[in-house]
Design a protein around this motif. Structure first.
Motif, PDB file in Angstrom:
ATOM      1  N   VAL A   1       0.869  -1.249  -0.024  1.00  0.00           N
ATOM      2  CA  VAL A   1       0.015   0.006  -0.113  1.00  0.00           C
ATOM      3  C   VAL A   1       0.966   1.409  -0.032  1.00  0.00           C
ATOM      4  CG1 VAL A   1      -2.024  -1.093   1.248  1.00  0.00           C
ATOM      5  CG2 VAL A   1      -0.314   0.136   2.615  1.00  0.00           C
ATOM      6  N   ALA A   2       2.155   1.236  -0.263  1.00  0.00           N
ATOM      7  CA  ALA A   2       2.943   2.358  -0.124  1.00  0.00           C
ATOM      8  C   ALA A   2       2.823   3.144  -1.307  1.00  0.00           C
ATOM      9  CB  ALA A   2       4.435   1.723   0.243  1.00  0.00           C
ATOM     10  N   GLU A   3       2.940   4.542  -1.090  1.00  0.00           N
ATOM     11  CA  GLU A   3       2.920   5.461  -2.170  1.00  0.00           C
ATOM     12  C   GLU A   3       4.158   6.196  -2.144  1.00  0.00           C
ATOM     13  OE1 GLU A   3       0.683   5.398  -4.351  1.00  0.00           O
ATOM     14  OE2 GLU A   3      -0.978   4.416  -3.274  1.00  0.00           O
ATOM     15  N   PRO A   4       4.705   6.648  -3.519  1.00  0.00           N
ATOM     16  CA  PRO A   4       5.780   7.139  -3.462  1.00  0.00           C
ATOM     17  C   PRO A   4       5.990   8.686  -2.705  1.00  0.00           C
ATOM     18  CG  PRO A   4       5.263   6.435  -5.626  1.00  0.00           C
ATOM     19  CD  PRO A   4       3.967   6.394  -4.867  1.00  0.00           C
ATOM     20  N   ASP A   5       4.519   9.281  -2.572  1.00  0.00           N
ATOM     21  CA  ASP A   5       4.613  10.682  -1.695  1.00  0.00           C
ATOM     22  C   ASP A   5       4.363  10.170  -0.422  1.00  0.00           C
ATOM     23  OD1 ASP A   5       2.153   9.582  -2.176  1.00  0.00           O
ATOM     24  OD2 ASP A   5       1.357  11.479  -2.739  1.00  0.00           O
ATOM     25  N   ASP A   6       4.451   9.122   0.051  1.00  0.00           N
ATOM     26  CA  ASP A   6       4.190   9.131   1.474  1.00  0.00           C
ATOM     27  C   ASP A   6       5.226   9.582   2.400  1.00  0.00           C
ATOM     28  OD1 ASP A   6       2.001   7.446   1.295  1.00  0.00           O
ATOM     29  OD2 ASP A   6       2.967   5.499   1.560  1.00  0.00           O
ATOM     30  N   ALA A   7       4.840  10.619   3.273  1.00  0.00           N
ATOM     31  CA  ALA A   7       5.708  11.390   4.255  1.00  0.00           C
ATOM     32  C   ALA A   7       5.990  10.995   5.609  1.00  0.00           C
ATOM     33  CB  ALA A   7       5.338  12.755   3.976  1.00  0.00           C
ATOM     34  N   ASP A   8       4.796  10.618   6.020  1.00  0.00           N
ATOM     35  CA  ASP A   8       4.912  10.009   7.678  1.00  0.00           C
ATOM     36  C   ASP A   8       5.010   8.616   7.594  1.00  0.00           C
ATOM     37  OD1 ASP A   8       4.133  12.665   8.524  1.00  0.00           O
ATOM     38  OD2 ASP A   8       1.953  12.110   8.233  1.00  0.00           O
ATOM     39  N   PRO A   9       5.750   8.044   8.625  1.00  0.00           N
ATOM     40  CA  PRO A   9       5.997   6.765   8.786  1.00  0.00           C
ATOM     41  C   PRO A   9       4.682   5.985   9.201  1.00  0.00           C
ATOM     42  CG  PRO A   9       6.434   7.764  10.812  1.00  0.00           C
ATOM     43  CD  PRO A   9       6.136   9.064   9.801  1.00  0.00           C
ATOM     44  N   PRO A  10       4.655   4.700   8.634  1.00  0.00           N
ATOM     45  CA  PRO A  10       3.406   3.826   8.865  1.00  0.00           C
ATOM     46  C   PRO A  10       3.286   3.513   9.925  1.00  0.00           C
ATOM     47  CG  PRO A  10       5.125   2.480   7.786  1.00  0.00           C
ATOM     48  CD  PRO A  10       5.738   4.129   7.727  1.00  0.00           C
ATOM     49  N   HIS A  11       2.039   3.314  10.702  1.00  0.00           N
ATOM     50  CA  HIS A  11       1.813   2.866  12.223  1.00  0.00           C
ATOM     51  C   HIS A  11       1.704   1.077  11.923  1.00  0.00           C
ATOM     52  CE1 HIS A  11       1.357   6.800  12.697  1.00  0.00           C
ATOM     53  NE2 HIS A  11       1.681   6.616  14.039  1.00  0.00           N
ATOM     54  N   VAL A  12       2.019   0.404  13.035  1.00  0.00           N
ATOM     55  CA  VAL A  12       1.493  -1.015  13.052  1.00  0.00           C
ATOM     56  C   VAL A  12       0.834  -1.342  14.331  1.00  0.00           C
ATOM     57  CG1 VAL A  12       2.694  -3.332  13.084  1.00  0.00           C
ATOM     58  CG2 VAL A  12       3.762  -1.623  11.562  1.00  0.00           C
ATOM     59  N   GLY A  13      -0.062  -2.206  14.113  1.00  0.00           N
ATOM     60  CA  GLY A  13      -0.874  -2.729  15.288  1.00  0.00           C
ATOM     61  C   GLY A  13      -0.547  -4.278  15.305  1.00  0.00           C
ATOM     62  N   ALA A  14      -0.440  -4.820  16.544  1.00  0.00           N
ATOM     63  CA  ALA A  14      -0.349  -6.194  16.594  1.00  0.00           C
ATOM     64  C   ALA A  14      -1.199  -6.568  17.664  1.00  0.00           C
ATOM     65  CB  ALA A  14       0.906  -6.401  16.784  1.00  0.00           C
ATOM     66  N   ILE A  15      -2.617  -7.218  17.387  1.00  0.00           N
ATOM     67  CA  ILE A  15      -3.508  -7.494  18.506  1.00  0.00           C
ATOM     68  C   ILE A  15      -4.006  -9.060  18.435  1.00  0.00           C
ATOM     69  CG2 ILE A  15      -4.440  -5.062  18.182  1.00  0.00           C
ATOM     70  CD1 ILE A  15      -6.579  -6.131  16.480  1.00  0.00           C
ATOM     71  N   GLY A  16      -4.588  -9.498  19.409  1.00  0.00           N
ATOM     72  CA  GLY A  16      -5.145 -10.914  19.239  1.00  0.00           C
ATOM     73  C   GLY A  16      -4.490 -11.495  20.369  1.00  0.00           C
ATOM     74  N   GLY A  17      -4.922 -12.755  20.726  1.00  0.00           N
ATOM     75  CA  GLY A  17      -4.478 -13.470  21.827  1.00  0.00           C
ATOM     76  C   GLY A  17      -3.067 -14.093  21.754  1.00  0.00           C
ATOM     77  N   VAL A  18      -2.607 -14.106  20.627  1.00  0.00           N
ATOM     78  CA  VAL A  18      -1.362 -14.661  20.429  1.00  0.00           C
ATOM     79  C   VAL A  18      -0.217 -14.008  20.743  1.00  0.00           C
ATOM     80  CG1 VAL A  18       0.237 -15.114  18.344  1.00  0.00           C
ATOM     81  CG2 VAL A  18      -1.873 -16.477  18.383  1.00  0.00           C
ATOM     82  N   PHE A  19      -0.403 -12.518  20.785  1.00  0.00           N
ATOM     83  CA  PHE A  19       0.546 -11.496  21.029  1.00  0.00           C
ATOM     84  C   PHE A  19       0.414 -11.288  22.708  1.00  0.00           C
ATOM     85  CE2 PHE A  19      -0.051 -10.306  16.946  1.00  0.00           C
ATOM     86  CZ  PHE A  19       1.377 -10.052  16.382  1.00  0.00           C
ATOM     87  N   GLY A  20      -0.170 -12.007  23.394  1.00  0.00           N
ATOM     88  CA  GLY A  20      -0.142 -12.111  24.959  1.00  0.00           C
ATOM     89  C   GLY A  20       1.064 -12.943  25.189  1.00  0.00           C
ATOM     90  N   SER A  21       1.707 -13.855  24.309  1.00  0.00           N
ATOM     91  CA  SER A  21       3.089 -14.357  24.623  1.00  0.00           C
ATOM     92  C   SER A  21       4.138 -13.552  24.545  1.00  0.00           C
ATOM     93  CB  SER A  21       3.237 -15.405  23.635  1.00  0.00           C
ATOM     94  OG  SER A  21       4.497 -15.928  23.554  1.00  0.00           O
ATOM     95  N   VAL A  22       4.820 -13.326  25.713  1.00  0.00           N
ATOM     96  CA  VAL A  22       5.932 -12.417  25.673  1.00  0.00           C
ATOM     97  C   VAL A  22       7.052 -12.931  24.504  1.00  0.00           C
ATOM     98  CG1 VAL A  22       7.811 -11.789  27.230  1.00  0.00           C
ATOM     99  CG2 VAL A  22       5.806 -12.143  28.255  1.00  0.00           C
ATOM    100  N   VAL A  23       7.111 -13.953  24.328  1.00  0.00           N
ATOM    101  CA  VAL A  23       8.308 -14.404  23.319  1.00  0.00           C
ATOM    102  C   VAL A  23       7.950 -14.071  21.912  1.00  0.00           C
ATOM    103  CG1 VAL A  23       9.470 -16.544  22.207  1.00  0.00           C
ATOM    104  CG2 VAL A  23       9.045 -16.573  24.690  1.00  0.00           C
ATOM    105  N   VAL A  24       6.516 -14.314  21.508  1.00  0.00           N
ATOM    106  CA  VAL A  24       5.971 -13.785  20.253  1.00  0.00           C
ATOM    107  C   VAL A  24       6.139 -12.521  20.134  1.00  0.00           C
ATOM    108  CG1 VAL A  24       4.021 -13.563  18.843  1.00  0.00           C
ATOM    109  CG2 VAL A  24       4.262 -15.937  19.959  1.00  0.00           C
ATOM    110  N   ARG A  25       5.476 -11.576  21.102  1.00  0.00           N
ATOM    111  CA  ARG A  25       5.601 -10.051  20.927  1.00  0.00           C
ATOM    112  C   ARG A  25       7.124  -9.450  21.059  1.00  0.00           C
ATOM    113  NH1 ARG A  25       2.392  -5.902  20.760  1.00  0.00           N
ATOM    114  NH2 ARG A  25       0.379  -7.185  21.174  1.00  0.00           N
TER     115      ARG A  25
END
Length: 310
Positions: free
Chosen positions: A238-262
């Motif tokens: 989805v990146a565009e050549p004129d993107d100026a701001d950094p993209p944000h990333v969200g990681a949700i759901g029960g799997v990310f409850g694992s300290v090792v996974v996150r």
């Protein structure tokens, strides 16, 4: 975007269905129901949920907004759902895949990607003009890094230890807790109509043992690598050549409850996309569902949302 005060918001996942109804007086009713079955028609299941909530509250429901796991283009029939829930007083239905509502609930209007990993997993990238869905193709063809994927890897590791094909691991003891005779475990699973959830539930054992067991830790790290790979793929799409701001990333759901996974996921994201900012979730999937009715026509996500109105 703002919440519609009349909306019945539904976050329909395979593990559970979360619903939130805002009453005209401003009060809020919330409930958790059994999860949807992705091997059965989804619209009738949603209609049943709406009927139950309307009956329980004793109040008519005017707007239904739902994010649904396993929703395909063919099944995303907002008009069909509106026909079924009309007796409950519904005047408008807004319907989307749960990747859309997970994104809205997590990042809101911000550009980036959200990976939601529970029993299954799906990643959605949203740019200024384009969207990209990555994985979410079910436990047979995809869902890499999901709870099912981790549970399946854990069961495989346990049986490898049993056979002597792999290293010893306490995962075999956890398997025996459920099936005292490991040689019959696969028969029980294959005949269990809830086998997808049973396999995914074993992910908890993998996560619990990951701090001390190298085998379990390796499974969690591989899962995190898969999840990070999906996020980077979505961001690139989805990146565009004129993107100026950094993209944000969200990681949700029960799997990310694992300290090792996150921890491994964040490490891989720093390596692969150091420009991306890992964000704290603004809300949940049901928050995202509540935002669906107010999604502007010019938003990149709008093309992924079905709507029907009387």
């Amino acid at each position: 975007m703002e919440h519609d005060p009349a909306v019945l918001a539904i976050d329909a996942g395979q593990t559970g269905i979360k619903v939130r109804r805002t009453r005209p007086d401003g009060g809020v009713h919330e409930a958790v129901l059994p999860g949807v079955r992705t091997d059965a028609p989804l619209v009738p299941q949603l209609a049943t949920v709406v009927g139950e909530i309307a009956l329980e509250s004793g109040q008519p429901v005017s707007v239904v907004a739902a994010g649904v796991s396993g929703l395909t283009d063919a099944a995303a029939d907002a008009a069909a759902l509106l026909d079924l829930v009309g007796p409950a007083g519904v005047e408008r239905v807004v319907l989307a895949h749960d990747s859309v509502t997970s994104f809205l609930g997590t990042l809101g209007d911000r550009r980036g990607a959200v990976v939601a990993s529970g029993t299954g997993v799906v990643t959605l990238g949203v740019g200024t003009r384009r969207t990209a869905r990555v994985d979410g193709w079910g436990h047979i063809m995809g869902d890499a890094g999901s709870g099912y994927w981790i549970g399946r890897e854990g069961l495989d590791a346990a049986m490898r230890a049993y056979d002597g094909r792999g290293p010893a691991t306490p995962l075999l003891d956890r398997l025996r807790d459920r099936w005292p005779d490991p040689t019959g475990a696969y028969i029980h699973l294959q005949s269990d109509p809830g086998r997808v959830h049973a396999v995914a539930a074993f992910a908890r054992s993998v996560a619990d043992l990951a701090a001390d067991d190298p085998v379990a830790a390796g499974i969690c790290r591989r899962a995190a690598d898969e999840l990070a790979h999906s996020v980077v793929t979505a961001l690139d799409a989805v990146a565009e050549p004129d993107d100026a701001d950094p993209p944000h990333v969200g990681a949700i759901g029960g799997v990310f409850g694992s300290v090792v996974v996150r921890a491994r996921f964040e490490e891989r994201m720093r390596d692969l996309r150091p420009d991306a900012e890992i964000a704290t979730a603004r809300g949940s999937g049901v928050d995202g569902a509540a935002l669906l009715p107010g999604l502007g026509t010019g938003h990149a996500l709008r093309v992924l949302v079905g709507s029907a109105q009387r």
